[in-house]
Design a protein around this motif. Structure first.
Motif, short mmCIF file in Angstrom:
data_model
loop_
_atom_site.label_atom_id
_atom_site.label_comp_id
_atom_site.label_asym_id
_atom_site.label_seq_id
_atom_site.Cartn_x
_atom_site.Cartn_y
_atom_site.Cartn_z
N GLN A 69 -11.10 4.98 3.79
CA GLN A 69 -10.96 3.52 3.48
C GLN A 69 -10.27 3.17 2.08
O GLN A 69 -9.65 1.85 2.18
CB GLN A 69 -12.42 2.80 3.44
CG GLN A 69 -13.17 3.12 4.77
CD GLN A 69 -14.62 2.45 4.62
OE1 GLN A 69 -15.11 2.17 3.57
NE2 GLN A 69 -15.39 2.61 5.45
N TYR A 97 1.00 -1.12 -0.03
CA TYR A 97 -0.16 0.02 0.09
C TYR A 97 0.77 1.34 0.01
O TYR A 97 0.60 2.21 -0.63
CB TYR A 97 -0.85 -0.09 1.07
CG TYR A 97 -2.01 -0.92 1.11
CD1 TYR A 97 -3.09 -0.90 0.22
CD2 TYR A 97 -2.12 -1.95 1.98
CE1 TYR A 97 -4.15 -1.74 -0.12
CE2 TYR A 97 -3.33 -3.03 1.73
CZ TYR A 97 -4.31 -2.84 0.75
OH TYR A 97 -5.06 -3.82 0.71
N ARG A 120 -4.48 2.63 4.54
CA ARG A 120 -4.48 1.22 4.72
C ARG A 120 -3.44 0.67 5.23
O ARG A 120 -3.33 -0.47 6.03
CB ARG A 120 -5.28 0.67 3.25
CG ARG A 120 -6.38 1.02 3.19
CD ARG A 120 -6.70 0.78 1.56
NE ARG A 120 -7.21 -0.74 1.81
CZ ARG A 120 -7.68 -1.47 0.65
NH1 ARG A 120 -7.98 -0.84 -0.56
NH2 ARG A 120 -7.66 -2.81 0.64
#
Length: 448
Positions: free
Chosen positions: A256, A131, A262
């Protein structure tokens, strides 16, 4: 007279071709798609995070090795000269002993109090790095997109100033001929020439700015320093990637989707997994198992054997096997008394949670800022487009009247100045709008 983009591009390309031939540079035609492809392949920041992700994957692989045994095999020898003591307490002097060991062994160790939790933490960090790599990729590509639009705006600015300079040169020639024929004042011819000089200076300034934007784009794309870039995009058109309508749910959705958040959430989970080594791990044992099989034997030399059975005179190797196992619970009194390591994890977890909240606030600010810039740019585009169209119409009428000799040159010069300003205002407004579109697109958690 409307600006002819094709003529301007042809003139500009010829200029660049001449410069490239003289400097032996590398020509490269680009558009936004080409730039994104090159950035994904060559950008050094993206390359760095590729390696960081590979390192995180390697760390996970290393953590998974905890349950596998350690094997060894080989041969060993033992030599002794001097005195040796027998099992019954008798000493033998002037002994020479030669022992040989040939075999294999395995050593297994499972530390249930740490290894399981450390491996779980490594799994989360490996995914988190994916991520983070995506987030850095988005930042690098967004920076490259903005640099490309600045580059394109600078290129269009050079073309506009060149076109306007060509028009001013034509007007100055006409006025000079009319002044020599006595149809106009000499001051009008001088004013036209002065305006031409001013426009040439502005053209040179725009070329210098174009050079800066080119250098910035070459740096981001990690291209050869001798590369000469030329965009094949001849017009700037507004994009429509994201709208400016947001609700509270939009911000939650962005939280989100954002890869940074994340990744940070997974980093928090990794810390919580490691913290278990100081809680549940205290009640879990460590298991050690060792085994070996070998052939062992040798000779006792220079000793008078008193018993042929006790002192065989052979060098045959004898088989030997052994197994050792231990299940132990460690009782770290320091951890139980002061709980310093657990407190360290508590502090790191709270710090990570605070950093997540800071990132959420930063994301909210990026969304709000990009939205405000987008809405303002839309209004600027509408106003600049209207002004550019009006100025273009006024310039064409002024030039028609000038050809008929019914307008003074300074009126044409004024119309030219208004036109170039409104035209560049529109170009800049579209650039700001498109950059805000991409910025908002990324801020909402979308990937480039």
């Amino acid at each position: 007279m409307k600006i002819n983009i094709q003529i301007a591009i042809g003139f500009f390309s010829l200029l660049f071709y001449t410069n490239r031939v003289n400097a032996q540079s590398i020509p490269l035609s680009i558009n936004l798609e080409t730039v994104l492809t090159l950035a994904g392949a060559n950008n050094l920041t993206i390359e760095e995070y590729r390696h960081r992700q590979a390192l995180a994957t390697a760390n996970l692989t290393r953590a998974k090795e905890w349950w596998l045994p350690e094997l060894s095999a080989g041969a060993a020898t033992h030599q002794l000269w001097g005195a040796v003591m027998n099992g019954n307490g008798r000493f033998f002097l002037d002994v020479e002993r030669s022992n040989l060991w040939v075999g294999a062994q395995a050593s297994l160790s499972w530390d249930f109090s740490e290894d399981i939790f450390i491996t779980n933490a490594a799994k989360r960090r490996a995914v988190a790095m994916q991520y983070f790599s995506q987030a850095e990729r988005n930042k690098a590509l967004l920076q490259t997109i903005e640099a490309y639009y600045d580059f394109l705006a600078a290129q269009l600015s050079v073309q506009a100033w060149q076109q306007l300079t060509a028009q001013a040169d034509s007007i100055a020639r006409q006025v000079n001929v009319q002044a020599q024929a006595g149809l106009r004042y000499e001051s009008e011819a001088l004013l036209a020439k002065a305006n031409l000089s001013h426009l040439r200076v502005e053209t040179l300034n725009s070329r210098a700015e174009f050079g800066k934007k080119t250098a910035a784009l070459i740096r981001l794309l990690n291209l050869d320093p001798g590369t000469e870039l030329l965009s094949v995009d001849t017009l700037l058109t507004p994009l429509a990637l994201a709208n400016g309508n947001f609700t509270a749910a939009s911000f939650e959705s962005a939280h989100q989707l954002r890869p940074e958040l994340r990744g940070m959430e997974l980093g928090l989970q990794a810390l919580q997994a490691e913290k278990k080594t100081t809680i549940a791990g205290l009640f879990l044992p460590e298991l050690r198992v060792g085994a070996h099989a070998s052939q062992f034997g040798g000779l006792l030399e220079n000793v008078e054997p008193m018993d042929p059975v006790a002192f065989p005179s052979t060098d045959v190797l004898y088989p030997t096997q052994s197994v050792n196992a231990a299940l132990t619970w460690r009782i770290p009194l320091g951890r139980l008394t002061y709980a310093g390591e657990r407190k360290q994890y508590d502090a790191r977890i709270v710090l990570q949670q605070t950093q997540i909240e800071q990132m959420q606030a930063q994301v909210n600010g990026e969304i709000i800022g990009a939205r405000a810039q987008l809405l303002a740019a839309k209004e600027q585009m509408d106003l600049a487009k209207e002004g550019s169209e009006l100025a273009d119409k006024a310039l064409r009428q002024s030039m028609q009247r000038q050809a008929l000799g019914t307008v003074r040159p300074f009126e044409v010069l004024q119309a030219q100045e208004v036109f170039i300003k409104t035209h560049l205002d529109h170009v800049q407004a579209v650039v700001v709008h498109n950059k805000a579109q991409y910025r908002l697109w990324v801020a909402m958690g979308n990937n480039l």
